[in-house]
Motif scaffolding. Structure first.
Motif, PDB file in Angstrom:
ATOM      1  N   UNK A  85       0.805  -1.221   0.000  1.00 57.68           N
ATOM      2  CA  UNK A  85       0.000   0.000   0.000  1.00 57.68           C
ATOM      3  C   UNK A  85       0.837   1.269   0.000  1.00 57.68           C
ATOM      4  N   UNK A  86       2.115   1.131   0.335  1.00 59.22           N
ATOM      5  CA  UNK A  86       2.963   2.325   0.317  1.00 59.22           C
ATOM      6  C   UNK A  86       3.066   2.884  -1.097  1.00 59.22           C
ATOM      7  N   UNK A  87       3.216   1.998  -2.086  1.00 57.13           N
ATOM      8  CA  UNK A  87       3.330   2.441  -3.468  1.00 57.13           C
ATOM      9  C   UNK A  87       2.004   2.342  -4.217  1.00 57.13           C
ATOM     10  N   UNK A  88       1.076   1.551  -3.710  1.00 56.22           N
ATOM     11  CA  UNK A  88      -0.183   1.342  -4.431  1.00 56.22           C
ATOM     12  C   UNK A  88      -1.309   2.242  -3.938  1.00 56.22           C
ATOM     13  N   UNK A  89      -1.003   3.156  -3.025  1.00 54.00           N
ATOM     14  CA  UNK A  89      -2.049   4.015  -2.480  1.00 54.00           C
ATOM     15  C   UNK A  89      -2.651   4.883  -3.578  1.00 54.00           C
ATOM     16  N   UNK A  90      -3.961   4.811  -3.820  1.00 50.05           N
ATOM     17  CA  UNK A  90      -4.587   5.604  -4.883  1.00 50.05           C
ATOM     18  C   UNK A  90      -4.743   7.068  -4.476  1.00 50.05           C
ATOM     19  N   UNK A 110      -2.818   9.686  -4.399  1.00 53.86           N
ATOM     20  CA  UNK A 110      -1.827  10.276  -3.503  1.00 53.86           C
ATOM     21  C   UNK A 110      -0.748  10.930  -4.355  1.00 53.86           C
ATOM     22  N   UNK A 111      -0.930  12.194  -4.727  1.00 52.85           N
ATOM     23  CA  UNK A 111       0.036  12.861  -5.622  1.00 52.85           C
ATOM     24  C   UNK A 111       1.459  12.862  -5.075  1.00 52.85           C
ATOM     25  N   UNK A 112       1.586  13.039  -3.775  1.00 55.90           N
ATOM     26  CA  UNK A 112       2.930  13.048  -3.186  1.00 55.90           C
ATOM     27  C   UNK A 112       3.621  11.700  -3.366  1.00 55.90           C
ATOM     28  N   UNK A 113       2.900  10.610  -3.144  1.00 55.33           N
ATOM     29  CA  UNK A 113       3.486   9.284  -3.299  1.00 55.33           C
ATOM     30  C   UNK A 113       3.821   8.995  -4.763  1.00 55.33           C
ATOM     31  N   UNK A 114       2.961   9.450  -5.682  1.00 51.83           N
ATOM     32  CA  UNK A 114       3.233   9.269  -7.106  1.00 51.83           C
ATOM     33  C   UNK A 114       4.510  10.004  -7.501  1.00 51.83           C
ATOM     34  N   UNK A 115       4.668  11.221  -7.010  1.00 55.19           N
ATOM     35  CA  UNK A 115       5.881  11.986  -7.323  1.00 55.19           C
ATOM     36  C   UNK A 115       7.114  11.301  -6.747  1.00 55.19           C
ATOM     37  N   UNK A 116       6.994  10.752  -5.546  1.00 54.92           N
ATOM     38  CA  UNK A 116       8.109  10.032  -4.931  1.00 54.92           C
ATOM     39  C   UNK A 116       8.478   8.792  -5.737  1.00 54.92           C
ATOM     40  N   UNK A 117       7.467   8.104  -6.254  1.00 55.62           N
ATOM     41  CA  UNK A 117       7.720   6.909  -7.059  1.00 55.62           C
ATOM     42  C   UNK A 117       8.414   7.255  -8.359  1.00 55.62           C
ATOM     43  N   UNK A 118       7.961   8.310  -9.036  1.00 57.05           N
ATOM     44  CA  UNK A 118       8.610   8.726 -10.282  1.00 57.05           C
ATOM     45  C   UNK A 118      10.051   9.156 -10.021  1.00 57.05           C
ATOM     46  N   UNK A 119      10.279   9.849  -8.922  1.00 61.87           N
ATOM     47  CA  UNK A 119      11.647  10.271  -8.593  1.00 61.87           C
ATOM     48  C   UNK A 119      12.545   9.064  -8.346  1.00 61.87           C
ATOM     49  N   UNK A 120      11.999   8.056  -7.665  1.00 63.33           N
ATOM     50  CA  UNK A 120      12.780   6.841  -7.411  1.00 63.33           C
ATOM     51  C   UNK A 120      13.111   6.120  -8.711  1.00 63.33           C
ATOM     52  N   UNK A 121      12.150   6.029  -9.616  1.00 60.48           N
ATOM     53  CA  UNK A 121      12.403   5.361 -10.894  1.00 60.48           C
ATOM     54  C   UNK A 121      13.446   6.106 -11.710  1.00 60.48           C
ATOM     55  N   UNK A 122      13.455   7.445 -11.638  1.00 56.71           N
ATOM     56  CA  UNK A 122      14.500   8.206 -12.341  1.00 56.71           C
ATOM     57  C   UNK A 122      15.869   7.899 -11.758  1.00 56.71           C
ATOM     58  N   UNK A 123      15.946   7.761 -10.443  1.00 58.80           N
ATOM     59  CA  UNK A 123      17.216   7.389  -9.815  1.00 58.80           C
ATOM     60  C   UNK A 123      17.653   5.999 -10.261  1.00 58.80           C
ATOM     61  N   UNK A 124      16.700   5.090 -10.409  1.00 57.68           N
ATOM     62  CA  UNK A 124      17.031   3.747 -10.878  1.00 57.68           C
ATOM     63  C   UNK A 124      17.631   3.808 -12.281  1.00 57.68           C
ATOM     64  N   UNK A 125      16.998   4.566 -13.172  1.00 58.63           N
ATOM     65  CA  UNK A 125      17.501   4.689 -14.545  1.00 58.63           C
ATOM     66  C   UNK A 125      18.903   5.267 -14.548  1.00 58.63           C
TER      67      UNK A 125
END
Length: 657
Positions: free
Chosen positions: A63-68, A70-85
């Motif tokens: 639910x940490x990443x799947x929370x519907x 939640x703009x803040x969590x979505x932004x955090x997820x995109x930022x993490x994926x950019x770091x992965x790339x």
């Protein structure tokens, strides 16, 4: 030899409740979960696992990443994926590393990753990275790769960098890509970044997410990698065990693998679904036993373990190849069911199934070690030998029951370099080294006696010889934490044998002197083997953890071991010189009275070991206080020096690790 599974567990007793009791138990679990808020309102399709379920429960959502919404969590997820790339190496390097992962990491990882499935998922991962723009990479990962599976991909790269063949490996070929991987391993920057990103992918509020098969695979990879602090690794293991139990991985007693029918096009979808089911089931079995093996191996150092055999009934993993699950072709003893391949045939699971049997013996060793202390007996050596006779018989039965390719003296696989058969020699030596180490644990309490010392010397020499073979064949496997620890303990037991003889008179000067010289040479051989691993990265295959209250050491195990062994060598040489000159007070005292020389040596080793450790600890503290490098995390002079030897307690040399 094929095997099917009945309602009887490994110990010959049934763990399955009668149908009416099982139904009541499941009803109570449903009600408890509803009250605790751990189940959905759809009680008709409950995921509750009863006492003997053949199914793995569905994965839970993080639910940490799947929370519907939640703009803040979505932004955090995109930022993490950019770091992965940004942190990933080139696609050509990733392909090489994934090949290393499926060919060299699966054995130490207990085969918790199904190779064909992983390779299929890797192709999807590659497609996400084969997009023209970085933003396209991020969007592709966001839509195609769940966060727990992304963590698996990242940690697979971390392990592959660690297990990548080194230039000293037989058959290694130098290419620009392999040299680049060596550079990644030497700097350690990329593995560290990928490891950190993987942990963030598994984030769940304040803990680690272990509610899915992929997340449990990632947790197992983290435990093998072992670069977290001791308390963090313990927490990961506990969380993973709890997550596995919630998925019902501990209750897969009757989980049979039925081959899907595919005779007509109308059954293709059903066949694919059933294939996915049997792969998931067998993967769950492997994950559970991987966690059990680590828990029982920790028990050798801690003196206790968490998972008792009576608390689970999951069968052992099948002795098969991964392709047998992906495209079933093995002959079944009954129509439509996958069964094991003969143990005499080398498979992907050959090392794993025998390593699990050794883990079971390790658990019994833990049980045995506590008995003499509970009984408060005086002659622990005699009583321990009596109670351990059945365990020694099991050890011997295990060794005699090994298949030809793993048996003592076998040369199978020595001429292979680039096929799965090339792993046979290293697997054989690692299994044998683990057995010698377990034998040594049973006999080491008697190192001060002539009979016990002879047994310890033989076992310790076998361990050192085997470690030399492993390092000559595969430097990476030779650098595993457990191998270094076993090598250290073997050298220590040889040294303690010398120290016990340095305090008593010699009855046969020439033979004792020759034996002492040969033993010293074997100890020096162990020291040289440890020197080659002094700066090598540590991979924590079954790491004996430090006590929770101890401060984590900043020095590698090999370096700490070398400090201790060199100090004990100097002590032994000093005592031997005093003995020859007649200046040793204990020697004069003992030579003036009659009695058993072995008995006179008792009680003199531990004080000397404590003095050595106190001196080393004091020297390390002084160096840490005066050296500017002491503030550097990777400094060899960093504070917190800890050795594999105890500095207190009254149990003597038998509690060395």
């Amino acid at each position: 030899m094929t095997q099917r599974y009945s309602q009887t567990d490994r110990d010959g007793t049934s763990n399955v409740l009668p149908p009416e009791d099982s139904e009541a138990e499941e009803a109570v679990q449903l009600l408890d979960q509803f009250v605790d808020g751990r189940t959905s309102t759809n009680t008709n399709s409950s995921t509750t696992i009863n006492q003997s379920s053949p199914f793995v429960a569905p994965d839970h959502l993080n639910n940490f990443w799947a929370a519907p919404c939640n703009p803040h969590r979505e932004a955090e997820k995109f930022a993490l994926l950019r770091e992965v790339i940004d942190a990933l190496p080139g696609l050509d390097i990733i392909r090489i590393l994934n090949d290393v992962f499926v060919t060299r990491c699966q054995g130490p990882l207990s085969n918790v990753v199904h190779t064909p499935t992983f390779l299929e998922q890797a192709e999807q991962f590659y497609s996400c990275l084969d997009v023209s723009s970085p933003d396209g990479h991020v969007l592709a990962l966001y839509h195609k790769i769940p966060m727990d599976k992304l963590a698996c991909h990242l940690l697979a790269l971390v392990l592959a960098i660690a297990f990548h063949p080194s230039p000293s490996l037989h058959g290694w070929v130098s290419t620009p890509l392999t040299l680049h991987v060596e550079e990644l391993r030497a700097t350690g920057v990329v593995p560290k970044a990928l490891r950190s990103l993987a942990l963030r992918c598994l984030k769940r509020d304040t803990s680690l997410f272990c509610g899915s098969i992929a997340s449990l695979q990632a947790a197992t990879m983290l435990l093998l990698d072992g670069h977290e602090e001791s308390l963090a690794l313990d927490s990961i293991l506990v969380t993973a065990i709890s997550g596995a139990q919630k998925l019902g991985l501990h209750r897969l007693h009757d989980a049979e693998l039925r081959i899907p029918a595919s005779d007509s096009p109308s059954t293709i979808d059903s066949s694919r679904s059933r294939l996915a089911h049997i792969i998931r089931t067998e993967t769950g079995v492997r994950i559970w036993w991987a966690l059990v093996m680590r828990d029982w191996a920790r028990g050798l150092s801690l003196g206790y373990y968490s998972i008792h055999p009576s608390q689970f009934n999951t069968r052992m993993p099948l002795h098969i190849n991964d392709d047998d699950l992906h495209s079933p072709s093995v002959e079944a003893d009954e129509p439509d069911y996958i069964t094991e391949r003969p143990r005499s045939e080398f498979t992907n699971l050959s090392y794993t199934v025998y390593a699990l049997e050794i883990a079971s013996l390790a658990r019994e060793t833990v049980d045995l070690r506590g008995l003499p202390c509970q009984a408060k007996v005086q002659d622990e050596t005699r009583v321990g030998a009596t109670m351990g006779s059945h365990l020694i018989t099991k050890y011997e039965d295990f060794l005699t029951g090994l298949p030809p390719h793993f048996s003592l003296g076998s040369i199978a696989g020595l001429n292979y370099t680039a096929t799965p058969m090339a792993a046979i020699p290293v697997h054989r030596w690692m299994l044998q080294q683990q057995m010698w180490s377990l034998f040594l644990r049973l006999h080491r309490a008697g190192v001060s006696t002539q009979e016990g010392r002879a047994a310890c010397q033989l076992l310790a020499q076998n361990i050192i010889n085997t470690q030399g073979q492993i390092q000559a064949r595969c430097v990476v496997c030779g650098s595993l934490y457990t191998n270094k620890h076993q090598l250290f303990n073997a050298a220590v037991l040889l040294l303690l044998g010398l120290l016990s003889r340095s305090t008593v008179p010699d009855t046969d000067g020439s033979s004792v002197q020759l034996s002492r010289l040969m033993t010293r040479n074997k100890i020096r051989e162990a020291i040289e083997l440890l020197k080659t691993q002094e700066t090598a990265p540590e991979i924590s295959l079954l790491v004996p953890p430090r006590e929770p209250q101890s401060k984590p050491s900043k020095q590698p195990l090999a370096r700490r071991s070398l400090l201790v062994l060199n100090a004990l060598m100097k002590l032994e040489e000093s005592l031997s010189k005093e003995k020859v000159s007649g200046a040793c007070p204990t020697q004069r005292c003992h030579s003036e009275r009659s009695g058993d020389a072995d008995i006179s040596a008792r009680g003199l080793i531990l004080p000397k070991v404590r003095d050595v450790l106190n001196n080393l600890s004091e020297a390390t503290r002084e160096s840490s206080a005066t050296s500017p490098a002491a503030t550097t995390p990777n400094s060899v002079s960093a504070p917190g020096f800890s050795t594999p030897l105890p500095t207190n307690g009254s149990n003597g040399p038998q509690e060395l690790d």
